[in-house]
Scaffold this active site. Sequence first.
Site, PDB file in Angstrom:
ATOM      1  N   GLU A  68       0.833  -1.209   0.000  1.00 52.09           N
ATOM      2  CA  GLU A  68       0.000   0.000   0.000  1.00 52.09           C
ATOM      3  C   GLU A  68       0.874   1.268   0.000  1.00 52.09           C
ATOM      4  OE1 GLU A  68      -3.044  -0.185  -0.765  1.00 52.09           O
ATOM      5  OE2 GLU A  68      -3.135  -2.363  -0.514  1.00 52.09           O
ATOM      6  N   HIS A  87       1.742   2.064  -3.577  1.00 51.11           N
ATOM      7  CA  HIS A  87       0.653   2.772  -4.272  1.00 51.11           C
ATOM      8  C   HIS A  87       0.620   4.240  -3.839  1.00 51.11           C
ATOM      9  CE1 HIS A  87      -1.340  -0.605  -6.150  1.00 51.11           C
ATOM     10  NE2 HIS A  87      -1.674  -1.201  -5.017  1.00 51.11           N
TER      11      HIS A  87
HETATM   12 ZN    ZN Z   1      -2.606  -3.058  -4.722  1.00 54.90          ZN
END
Ligand code: ZN
Length: 290
Positions: free
Chosen positions: A101, A104
């Site tokens: 995460e 991202h």
């Molecule tokens: Zn992902």
Amino acid sequence: RQVQVGLPDIKGREQILRVHLKKLPSTIGVDVRALARGTPGFSGAQLANLVNEAALFAARNSKQSVDMNDFEEAKDKLFMGPERKSMVLREEERRATAYHEAGHAILFHVLPDVGPVYTVSIIPTGVGAAGYTMPLPEKDEMFATKSRMLQDIMVSLGGRIAEEIIFGDITTGASNDIKRATETARSMVMKYGMSEKIGLIAYGNDDDEVFIGRDLAHTRGYSEEVAREIDGEISRIIRECHENAESIIRENIGVLHSCAALLLEKEKIHREEFEALFTTEKEEVAKTNE
Ligand code: ZN
């Protein structure tokens, strides 16, 4: 799992769970129906045991309230026994998810036409995702430009890239991301004429988006050569996005580590906390350069 006669059905389990949950000081966010649904074959005594174990997990983590995570842990323990192995795996999963995460999130933050980041979380969601990163789009999304679409692809690949950098290995958690990235690249090539090599020809229509170029060659009668070129262009876009996204994440490796650490500590962070990581990192770098 064999379901024995005389065991409570879903309604019965819900009632039994409610009775035991009442004994706990606080159960904010506990979805009793979901618990009942997820415990087929449990006897009344096992359900009581489940509630007790969940309360123990919450207490062990110094939480004021018993939540669904505690019930997940308790269920694992009752199903698989109190082995430490499952706990270790879970911790590894959490770490992989935190870095995923964070990957991202860094791209959302750095790239100009996507983001900013609103929430980053490693709390598993009901739809089976291990975590999520949610942007707060500020820009008009009426028209997707080529650069915007490339940035979308880079963001999608960011989770997997972070895992590759840190663990040298990837989990299956990135499969949806890859699908999304490939779909965007395919639309760019086949629908929006954004590949110079393929040119301004729309191949297929909206219904055909699930096919890869090679499949279209069979169903649509395009030449194998065109189909191969389409696939080649999709791969090239993905590869270039992967390279660019990887260098951005590597440039921000300090933030990747601090973001993952913060996620492991707090599970969910918001915009200000996340953006502060970049400021802190800059200060650290300035300090070491002095
Ligand atoms: Zn992902």
